[in-house]
Design an enzyme around this catalytic site. Structure first.
Site, PDB file in Angstrom:
ATOM      1  N   GLY A 272      41.410  36.066  44.054  1.00 18.22           N
ATOM      2  CA  GLY A 272      40.951  34.468  43.812  1.00 18.22           C
ATOM      3  C   GLY A 272      39.547  34.245  44.021  1.00 18.22           C
ATOM      4  O   GLY A 272      38.784  34.762  43.902  1.00 18.22           O
ATOM      5  N   SER A 273      40.010  32.859  44.981  1.00 12.89           N
ATOM      6  CA  SER A 273      38.351  32.299  45.546  1.00 12.89           C
ATOM      7  C   SER A 273      37.621  32.980  46.677  1.00 12.89           C
ATOM      8  O   SER A 273      36.156  32.631  47.037  1.00 12.89           O
ATOM      9  CB  SER A 273      38.869  30.782  45.509  1.00 12.89           C
ATOM     10  OG  SER A 273      39.449  29.862  44.213  1.00 12.89           O
ATOM     11  N   THR A 274      38.446  34.061  47.431  1.00 18.85           N
ATOM     12  CA  THR A 274      37.502  34.940  48.241  1.00 18.85           C
ATOM     13  C   THR A 274      36.426  35.492  47.878  1.00 18.85           C
ATOM     14  O   THR A 274      35.785  36.173  48.018  1.00 18.85           O
ATOM     15  CB  THR A 274      38.930  35.994  49.149  1.00 18.85           C
ATOM     16  OG1 THR A 274      39.901  36.721  47.839  1.00 18.85           O
ATOM     17  CG2 THR A 274      39.228  34.611  49.719  1.00 18.85           C
ATOM     18  N   PHE A 275      36.393  35.985  45.841  1.00 20.06           N
ATOM     19  CA  PHE A 275      35.852  36.547  45.063  1.00 20.06           C
ATOM     20  C   PHE A 275      34.646  35.584  45.803  1.00 20.06           C
ATOM     21  O   PHE A 275      33.552  36.034  45.025  1.00 20.06           O
ATOM     22  CB  PHE A 275      36.251  36.819  44.547  1.00 20.06           C
ATOM     23  CG  PHE A 275      35.002  38.332  43.569  1.00 20.06           C
ATOM     24  CD1 PHE A 275      35.449  39.359  43.796  1.00 20.06           C
ATOM     25  CD2 PHE A 275      34.653  37.514  42.222  1.00 20.06           C
ATOM     26  CE1 PHE A 275      34.611  40.392  43.216  1.00 20.06           C
ATOM     27  CE2 PHE A 275      33.757  38.271  41.980  1.00 20.06           C
ATOM     28  CZ  PHE A 275      33.300  40.052  42.130  1.00 20.06           C
ATOM     29  N   LYS A 276      34.564  34.494  45.369  1.00 20.66           N
ATOM     30  CA  LYS A 276      33.870  33.062  45.289  1.00 20.66           C
ATOM     31  C   LYS A 276      32.483  33.695  46.386  1.00 20.66           C
ATOM     32  O   LYS A 276      30.855  33.569  45.817  1.00 20.66           O
ATOM     33  CB  LYS A 276      34.133  32.297  45.546  1.00 20.66           C
ATOM     34  CG  LYS A 276      34.900  32.073  44.449  1.00 20.66           C
ATOM     35  CD  LYS A 276      34.976  30.322  44.834  1.00 20.66           C
ATOM     36  CE  LYS A 276      36.648  29.646  43.743  1.00 20.66           C
ATOM     37  NZ  LYS A 276      36.907  28.314  43.843  1.00 20.66           N
TER      38      LYS A 276
END
Length: 489
Positions: A219-223
């Site tokens: 999810g957004s941790t991959f941002k």
């Protein structure tokens, strides 16, 4: 000699030759692999008759052999079973897992580094003892991670990993649900078999070390990876404006199925500050950035952090974190927000945070700090090593500024620590299944100006209403407790 006798003689000769070839093959060519096979009962019975070495956290054993009054001379014991079971694994009559398996040569006393100890034992007519393994785990951080994850409501499935950014030492590794390895190390073989069958049949997979064996959409941790690729491209710095807007239509798509939104977060209408995009975790921004840098640059950046590779050498097996190749533009946009076919282990996401904390250098993670003799003399100490320079030091500094903003004024505020500058990022990843709730993620490191610890929290399942699942609210306090345990040590 008549023909029938000659035929029988030739047949017997062939049988004898086949027997000799088979014996030679088993005793010479296959001997090592048969000895190493965890199903080899003769090897295990011999191991039960010697004092197996300890697995140590600090000065305390988390696995040790104690005298037994049954047909085996020693009983394997795990003093803190549930907290450390995913790390130690178990040593049983039927098989071994975890460190009990990967460090078996040391623990059993068969490692060549223990030759002098074995020779002294032989000359003094003492029974051969196994060597000990000293871990990198910090007991306080492990306790904080376990208690924080276990305190979530219901039957929790998840993991916490903490790393020393400058060395790659694994400071904490927790996986839930867990199990009691003492029941699998019992000398009551019927009990062992029943326990193993029950654990194996459990749908929550308690025997699985989710820290290194479970991959889920991050999810957004991959941002963090997407932002790294964008800054490394030279097109952006932390102080620049980036694409904003309430929605983003994925290329090659039309209608609702290809429309990305921000779930009500403030992401402006056109161009917005990079810090705002990270602090508000704007999906529209990072999907657009992924397409700007392109699929090739995205996979190159992900692999620089460790995706699509193996790197953990002293605790096996390790599942590979995956960043897909040959994506079209729509898939590339989805990958930029940690969806599509992107999958990561908690260890991998801790490595991403740790690399940013370590001026862009990815360190090889390790959990065995020292190999020791039975008398605790150090035979070998693990040296840290670099896996890659994933990003430049300047990019790491820019990303740190973005992540500090996310804690101080954004979605990662639950990880804030009084008097300490914390860098962090939340994530809530869709499972892709209507009947499976989203996964909650959180990554962080602290102190931001002189990092001592990087943490990843992954919550796969808990008794929490679907609408209340959020990486910041659930994972932030756990990461905070782990960071405090290290910083205040």
């Amino acid at each position: 000699m008549n023909k029938p006798i000659r035929t029988i003689s030739m047949f017997c000769l062939l049988l004898f030759v086949a027997l000799m070839l088979n014996a030679t093959y088993l005793q010479f060519w296959k001997a090592d692999s048969l000895d190493d096979d965890p199903r080899n009962r003769r090897v295990i019975e011999a191991a039960y008759s010697r004092e197996r070495g300890a697995i140590l956290v600090g000065r305390d054993p988390i696995a040790e052999s104690v005298p037994s009054d049954d047909r085996f001379e020693f009983q394997r014991a795990y003093p803190v079973p549930f907290r450390y079971a995913p790390i130690t694994g178990y040593f049983s009559y039927f098989s071994q897992t975890g460190l009990e398996q990967s460090q078996n040569e040391v623990l059993s006393g068969e490692d060549p580094r223990l030759f002098v100890t074995k020779l002294v034992d032989l000359l003094s007519n003492n029974p051969n003892k196994g060597g000990s393994v000293q871990l990198t785990i910090d007991a306080d951080a492990q306790e904080a991670a376990y208690e924080g994850l276990d305190a979530l409501p219901g039957a929790v499935e998840g993991s916490v990993v903490a790393l020393d950014p400058s060395s790659g030492k694994i400071l904490a590794m927790v996986s839930l649900p867990t199990y009691d390895p003492n029941k699998l190390a019992s000398h009551d073989l019927d009990e062992v078999s029943d326990t193993y069958d029950r654990l194996l049949a459990d749908e929550s997979e308690p025997l699985l070390n989710r820290a290194i064996q479970t991959t889920l959409p991050p999810g957004s941790t991959f941002k963090l990876v997407t932002a790294a690729a964008a800054i490394e491209s030279g097109a952006y710095t932390a102080d620049d404006l980036v694409p904003g807007g309430a929605t983003y239509q994925l290329p090659l798509t039309s209608g609702e199925s290809g429309l990305i939104d921000n779930e009500g977060r403030d992401c402006g209408t056109d161009r917005i500050p990079f810090k705002q995009a990270m602090a508000q975790s704007c999906n529209t921004t990072f999907a657009a950035l992924a397409n700007e840098v392109g699929a090739d640059a995205m996979i190159e950046q992900a692999e620089a952090f460790g995706f699509n590779s193996d790197y953990l050498e002293d605790l096996r097996p390790q599942a590979r974190s995956v960043f897909p190749s040959e994506m079209d533009a729509a898939q590339t946009g989805q990958s930029g927000i940690g969806q599509f076919e992107v999958r990561a282990t908690p260890l991998q996401m801790a490595m991403v945070a740790a690399a940013i904390a370590n001026n862009g250098v990815v360190k090889r993670p390790y959990i065995v700090d020292e190999v020791q003799s039975a008398e605790y003399d150090v035979l070998e100490k693990t040296d840290d090593s670099d896996l890659s320079q994933a990003i430049s030091a300047a990019t790491a500094s820019d990303l740190t500024a973005l992540l500090v903003e996310t804690v101080e004024n954004g979605t990662a505020s639950p990880a804030a620590i009084d008097g300490i500058t914390v860098a962090g990022k939340t994530g809530t990843a869709q499972s892709g299944q209507d009947d499976v709730a989203p996964y909650a993620w959180f990554v962080s490191f602290a102190p931001a100006e002189d990092p001592q610890v990087a943490v990843a929290v992954m919550i796969e399942s808990a008794d929490i209403p679907r609408g209340e699942i959020a990486g910041g609210q659930l994972g932030g306090p756990i990461a905070k407790a782990v960071m405090e345990a290290i910083i205040n040590d």
